[in-house]
Design an enzyme around this catalytic site. Structure first.
Site, short mmCIF file in Angstrom:
data_model
loop_
_atom_site.label_atom_id
_atom_site.label_comp_id
_atom_site.label_asym_id
_atom_site.label_seq_id
_atom_site.Cartn_x
_atom_site.Cartn_y
_atom_site.Cartn_z
N HIS A 1 -0.71 5.39 8.15
CA HIS A 1 -1.54 4.73 7.58
C HIS A 1 -1.89 3.52 8.67
O HIS A 1 -1.02 2.73 8.88
CB HIS A 1 -1.45 4.06 6.17
CG HIS A 1 -2.75 3.02 5.91
ND1 HIS A 1 -3.88 3.55 5.84
CD2 HIS A 1 -2.60 1.80 5.74
CE1 HIS A 1 -4.89 2.20 5.45
NE2 HIS A 1 -3.89 1.26 5.36
N HIS B 1 -4.76 1.01 11.24
CA HIS B 1 -6.02 0.23 11.45
C HIS B 1 -6.29 0.06 13.00
O HIS B 1 -6.79 -1.02 13.54
CB HIS B 1 -6.11 -1.30 10.72
CG HIS B 1 -5.23 -1.13 9.85
ND1 HIS B 1 -3.91 -1.71 9.38
CD2 HIS B 1 -5.53 -0.86 8.41
CE1 HIS B 1 -3.37 -1.83 8.49
NE2 HIS B 1 -4.23 -1.33 7.50
N GLU C 1 0.73 -1.30 -0.01
CA GLU C 1 -0.03 0.10 0.12
C GLU C 1 0.78 1.21 -0.15
O GLU C 1 0.40 2.48 0.32
CB GLU C 1 -0.96 -0.11 1.19
CG GLU C 1 -1.86 -1.09 1.18
CD GLU C 1 -2.86 -0.90 2.25
OE1 GLU C 1 -4.15 -1.07 1.91
OE2 GLU C 1 -2.81 -0.81 3.47
N HIS D 1 -11.75 -0.63 7.11
CA HIS D 1 -10.44 -0.43 6.71
C HIS D 1 -9.40 0.03 7.89
O HIS D 1 -8.62 -0.68 8.33
CB HIS D 1 -9.99 -0.16 5.32
CG HIS D 1 -8.54 -0.23 4.71
ND1 HIS D 1 -8.09 -0.31 3.50
CD2 HIS D 1 -7.41 -0.31 5.77
CE1 HIS D 1 -7.01 -0.37 3.74
NE2 HIS D 1 -6.28 -0.49 4.71
#
Lengths: 233, 233, 233, 233
Positions: free
Chosen positions: D95, D97, D76, D165
């Site tokens: 980024h 989660h 990613e 996500h």
């Protein structure tokens, strides 16, 4: 991958799964013999985190140790032997009672997939209820008929929930099993938190199929991370 | 089992029960004298985790130390002395205020059994309310009449909940008591999580009777696990 | 009690309150000068857990350091100086944003007393809303008028909640303050967990009055426990 | 500030964000080259906490390593390269989660600001749904079109939520990014806890604007605190 022995893999998995709150003093994890599919490795009866390689015993598919031993055995080892018989594709098994999964075993809740990593549990996670087939029991799966019933319920899924009891997870390899066990629990936690606030958005079957195939590098990345988190890593 | 002295067992239990979030700076655990049923062992007033064997004192069933001491005593030690008098079958007692159990002491919730290990608490966990018999108090059980009332409410159960206060747990041995205290709290946690999502499936009385008798090996397996988790184990 | 210096007490309190999840990188705790009521001790601007005795500065009741310093100061130190002016009975103050207390600052929930130890917060915990008197702000209490308004709202209570912000707690001594801050948060946690399941049973005003006076030995017992839990205790 | 190299800052941020439960075995954090805006630093594919400075690679804005390497890359990483292209003001990106943020990605909940520190996330946190533009996917953002769509949705905000996500957060500096990532998660946790009890009080846009500008000293105070909490700090 490295040439880790089954004894090493089983003890590592025991410790990782305890550290990540899948196992505690109870629950167990096994792997099939890498060259003899009629055998598998599991520890004697002991809290998983405390097991050393000397505690890992070799069993046949009747659930008995290959070498006679005076050591106590897990009363539920029949789960492992029956599943290795019924599922030739399965090479590692974990039976656990993680607090992350238990609400699904107690409340009227359906386990879904809500994240990419959670897709490891697959499209269908059936629910088995020992009470239905066997009436009032102590809820331990110790008889072959009970384990066969559980295996039938699992079918070709990756995991089966057990009413008022816990879960049994299977994998093609120890790394896949550990990944599936841990991220299954993480996914369960996330959906429980979200469900408190009403309906949630979940993965479709097509998305689960697309997301649920993890390259070996992904399994290895997580494995090395959990390994680094072990006490005295 | 090893020939552990009461002093060792009491301090180990104190430390395990703190590590497993049953006790904190408050709460206490005792055991009956192994050969003189008219005596029991309990520490002086101290946070349980900090107690050493030198802090374990011998008490008679009036709740007074056998040897005079200038050390401060737990104000609620009368709970222990009265229960040892009323329950000859009881050889170990824990009084605690675990966050796992408190919601049952505050909300209109009935504690049930939802797992095999949780069956250790038994079929009936009565609720005692100091306010009913004694009006407005500071909620400490310091008078014999209060302790007797609590003991009457406990009856022949394994555990009694105390409204706006906590719980008192009894066992036939220290290992059984610690197992029951910890898995009682774990079972409470699991049902609380599940109850957030509506009705839950619970053990029947027959299943509790079948599941709730644990072999010494099971108690020992958990005991060794908790012992391994102690700081400086 | 030992002859601990204010510098030692302030740094110990900082570390204990962080370890027990009352403070994190923010929040602060102070104590009045033991012999000069017109002075108090507070650290320079720093994450509380990192403060050493060299970081503890002496302030006058205008909120300025007694000795000029180039060190950065907490922007909200005016809370401390104004409260020491307004409340001669107060000898220690903690301002915090503990996750245990925040739901009461956000939702329409009234903080009650639900346990004997929680009675330390007292009968009335008023709620202060900076927005009401001062319109749109960054929610930091940095002006004397804001601190005075907060002090008026506190009145003669032990603690005041601050809407969308946190809490300010006062005590007659550092040990009392730390006890009240921690058990206030624990009591808040317990009632939050129970409130998930509907109405709860709470202490009456009379019971709070009976339970809320703690002997020095009780405060010391908890203090020693928390001290033992500090990293590198 | 100290003259820390990008390699040091990236590895520190990786470890801090893991320790503070923003990252786990997955997620990643990068920073733009301090003197060449067409380059950025990110580790090879590895669990963030395990990365050493040797694992930090230099990338160009197409998302490819500047020096050819046989090492595996994050699938990613296109998120980073596209955002550095689209947002010249952005010098660091995370980024993740985090379990704190996931309920907002699953349930029908709007992320708000409820504390002064939480104002770091800014007034608008848009929600991006990969399914809307791209149909059934494995939910990994690996194609430029997906990353561009995400960047469009982010616009000039500080953070974008990603349905089923996680979240992507941007900052003007590594310290600002880490502060925003962690206090964004903390603010999310607080509002989730409070929302269990009904409507909550939140910051107005004007208050977010007033509170959301943090002096360098505030960012540094938190940074040093989190650094002190690292294993082997």
């Amino acid at each position: 991958m490295s040439a880790e022995s089954p004894h090493t893999l089983v003890t590592l998995a025991n410790r990782m799964l305890t550290r990540e709150a899948v196992l505690d003093a109870f629950g167990h994890v096994s792997m099939r013999h890498p060259t003899d599919p009629g055998r598998f490795f599991l520890t004697r009866s002991i809290a998983p985190e405390l097991a050393t390689e000397a505690d890992v015993l070799e069993y046949d598919l009747s659930g008995e140790p290959v070498s006679s031993t005076g050591l106590a055995q897990y009363s539920e080892r029949i789960i492992h032997s029956v599943l290795y018989r019924m599922r030739p594709d399965v090479n590692a098994i974990c039976h656990h009672h993680s607090p992350s999964m238990m609400p699904f075993c107690l409340a009227d809740l359906k386990l879904r997939v809500v994240t990419q990593l959670g897709a490891a549990i697959g499209r269908q996670v059936p629910m088995w209820d020992q009470r239905e087939g066997f009436g009032a029991t102590n809820h331990l799966v110790t008889r072959e008929a009970e384990a066969l019933s559980l295996a039938m319920c699992l079918g070709d899924s990756n995991m089966v929930l057990m009413k008022r009891h816990g879960a049994t997870v299977v994998g093609g390899s120890m790394r896949e099993l550990v990944f599936r066990s841990i991220y299954g629990c993480r996914d369960a936690e996330l959906q429980l938190r979200a469900l408190t606030f009403g309906d949630i958005s979940v993965f479709t079957d097509e998305e689960i199929a697309l997301a649920g195939k993890f390259p070996e590098a992904t399994l290895a990345r997580a494995w090395e991370y959990w390994r680094s988190r072990l006490p005295n890593a």
